[in-house]
Design an enzyme around this catalytic site. Structure first.
Site, PDB file in Angstrom:
ATOM      1  N   ASP A   1      10.568  10.464   0.842  1.00 50.60           N
ATOM      2  CA  ASP A   1      10.019   9.133   0.548  1.00 50.60           C
ATOM      3  C   ASP A   1       9.438   9.122  -0.859  1.00 50.60           C
ATOM      4  OD1 ASP A   1      10.601   7.900   2.951  1.00 50.60           O
ATOM      5  OD2 ASP A   1       8.689   8.425   3.889  1.00 50.60           O
TER       6      ASP A   1
ATOM      7  N   LYS B   1       5.773  11.467  11.577  1.00 45.47           N
ATOM      8  CA  LYS B   1       5.796  12.104  10.249  1.00 45.47           C
ATOM      9  C   LYS B   1       4.680  13.126  10.051  1.00 45.47           C
ATOM     10  CE  LYS B   1       8.222   8.565   7.602  1.00 45.47           C
ATOM     11  NZ  LYS B   1       8.189   7.607   6.507  1.00 45.47           N
TER      12      LYS B   1
END
Ligand code: NAP
Length: 533
Positions: free
Chosen positions: A350, A313
């Site tokens: 997210d 990420k």
């Protein structure tokens, strides 16, 4: 000069219904036949691994009645010797005898290993050819590299020397970019007719996209635990999850990139979404050891969008042509979108995955929220909640990380038990939060296998046991299991809860929208995920 590789026009291989070949093994001739019989109820194309049977010469006499009962069935007979990576301990002559008998019993294709083909005498070659012609059976010559993907052109040349009707070239993928070599070979070299696959977990792309690239067919296992080669997926997965029969040149490819991703629910989530919305796309697990390897696949295949997971990420940020402001602030990207001009842009869904479920239940402006953890997911929660106007307290196993994040995001530092209070100073004593969010893997089922966090154990406690939860609402990001100890404790205290699946589906639905520009079929996506959980 006549084309050496004129694939018989009457050949059925590669036609509808014969693009997925299911490999079958058996500990005895009777068991092999029994399993084949069972499978023929649902599919027509099987590879009989005669080398899995201790006495393979006993199988061909049993095949006639089987084929009479299943006239649509097409069988490949394989009796690979140990020298070629199979289970048959006999000689080349023994292998030829078994394969010739299988052809005469009605098998449509026999698979002769390159090692055997190269060891055959000219007269053996001639009589095999004659027997196959008489039986109307195709000769497939195969090569398996159990270590690497290399020398494809040279191997193809070696295979072609034996005048095969078709060839099978199987390698081992040591990275995602090995799939490109296989797909390129399939697209560029149409003769002889070919099956090419990269084995191993990273070879999944070649298994799903090989037929679209030009492979005559591909191989699959009959079920979980029945694999005859590393990385083989089940026939049901190929057909139902990846819809192999519907993939064509324009089908867009997406994937979840990280390590490990083998058990990720993202392929189920997104393939369900694509199917429900009629989007011409397929979503694959992309086990990536490095961003370099992943990026080669992304650029060359090309990949139209990525769901990015641990441990990529952060590392992926540097490769993107543009990173949106929120993802830049969080310092992590979980979504990559290919733009019409080919640029790759990064987002973080997210954040919405945390804030949207909470915003449904409480007004985030001014809400007081405790976030546990200071890793990637916690960062998304903290920045997202701050952006929505919430006051945020952070507590973490390593207090220094919580302190750094709190300073960066304008949040407060909370203590985790007594030790932390002494070390970092707790300022949450006695507070009841509007919500608490667990962004640690604490409570996660099984070892790190499901998320790659090797050092974490599901038994580590987040809170000193016995303490009542200091919140009016409890949100646990962990979704395996859905009922974590934290959720159970919250329920026991009569508190409302948000389980991790809600975040998972929500962040995925936002990804779907970024990729397709259409509303996500969230209900179908949720149903699929809950079914799997
Ligand atoms: P990460 O970057 O590795 O961070 C893990 C955090 O948890 C760190 O702050 C770590 O503390 C802490 N931690 C680790 N083990 C712990 C334990 N046993 N007890 C207490 N604290 C512990 O991981 P992440 O990406 O933030 O993911 C965290 C969790 O959220 C994972 O379970 C992940 O599956 C879940 N998640 C769920 C979703 C969803 O869609 N539902 C999305 C993203 C993440 P230290 O700083 O001391 O190492």
């Amino acid at each position: 000069m006549a084309n050496l590789y004129q694939f018989p026009t009457s050949a059925w291989a590669g036609t509808a219904g014969y693009t997925v070949c299911v490999a079958v093994t058996g500990a005895s001739p009777a068991l092999l036949l029994e399993r084949a019989e069972g499978l023929l109820a649902g599919q027509s194309f099987l590879e009989l691994r005669l080398d899995s049977v201790p006495d393979p010469q006993l199988v061909p006499p049993l095949l006639g009645p089987l084929l009479q009962r299943h006239p649509q069935a097409r069988l490949i007979a394989t009796c690979r010797r140990t020298e070629a990576g199979g289970g048959f301990a006999g000689s080349v002559a023994d292998e030829l005898a078994v394969l010739t008998a299988a052809a005469q019993a009605g098998c449509g294709i026999i698979d002769l290993a390159l090692e055997s083909a190269e060891a055959m005498r000219l007269d053996q070659h001639r009589s095999l050819r004659e027997a196959l012609r008489g039986a109307g059976t195709l000769l497939l010559v195969s090569h398996h590299d159990y270590r690497k993907t290399r020398d494809l052109d040279y191997t193809l040349l070696r295979l072609s020397r034996h005048q095969p009707d078709l060839v099978k070239l199987v390698t081992t993928a040591t990275g995602l970019s090995d799939n490109l070599a296989i797909l390129r070979l399939l697209a560029e070299r149409r003769q002889p007719p070919m099956v090419a696959i990269a084995m191993g977990e990273a070879g999944i792309v070649s298994r799903v996209l090989g037929v679209r690239a030009g492979a005559l067919f591909t191989f699959a296992s009959s079920g979980e635990g029945e694999q005859t080669a590393p990385g083989q997926v089940t026939a049901a997965t190929l057909r139902e999850l990846y819809r192999i029969g519907e993939l064509h040149a324009a089908t867009r490819v997406y994937g979840v990139a990280g390590q490990p991703v083998a058990h990720s629910l993202s392929p189920l989530l997104h393939n369900t979404g694509f199917r429900a919305s009629g989007v011409d796309a397929v979503f694959l697990p992309l086990p990536a050891h490095s961003v370099d390897d992943l990026w080669q696949l992304v650029r060359e295949l090309p990949i139209y969008g990525l769901s990015v997971t641990m441990p990529l990420k952060q590392a992926i940020l540097a490769r993107l042509d543009r990173v949106d402001a929120l993802a830049a602030k969080v310092g992590a990207c979980n979504t990559v979108v290919r733009q019409a001009n080919g640029e790759l842009h990064g987002y973080n869904t997210d954040v919405a995955g945390v804030t949207a479920p909470l915003a449904k239940r409480l007004d985030l402006k001014g809400a007081r929220i405790l976030v546990r953890g200071a890793g990637g997911a916690a960062r998304a929660a903290v920045f997202g909640l701050r952006e929505a106007g919430a006051e945020v307290w952070i507590e973490n196993r390593t207090p220094a990380k919580a302190a750094a994040l709190a300073a960066e995001a304008g949040a407060h530092l909370a203590g985790l038990g007594e030790a932390c209070s002494r070390e970092a100073g707790s300022n949450r004593a006695g507070m009841i939060f509007d919500a608490m969010v667990n962004a640690t893997p604490s409570g996660m089922q099984g070892p790190a296998a499901l998320s790659g966090m090797q050092e974490h154990s599901s038994t580590d406690a987040v809170l000193p046991s016995g303490e009542p939860l200091p919140a009016k609402l409890v949100f646990d990001m962990v979704y395996r299991p859905l009922e974590t100890p934290l959720i159970a404790q919250a329920r026991a205290q009569g508190l409302p809860v948000i389980t991790g699946d809600e975040m998972f589906v929500h962040q995925g639905a936002r990804q779907f929208e970024l990729w397709t520009g259409q509303p996500a079929p969230e209900d179908e996506m949720r149903r699929a995920v809950l079914g799997a959980l």
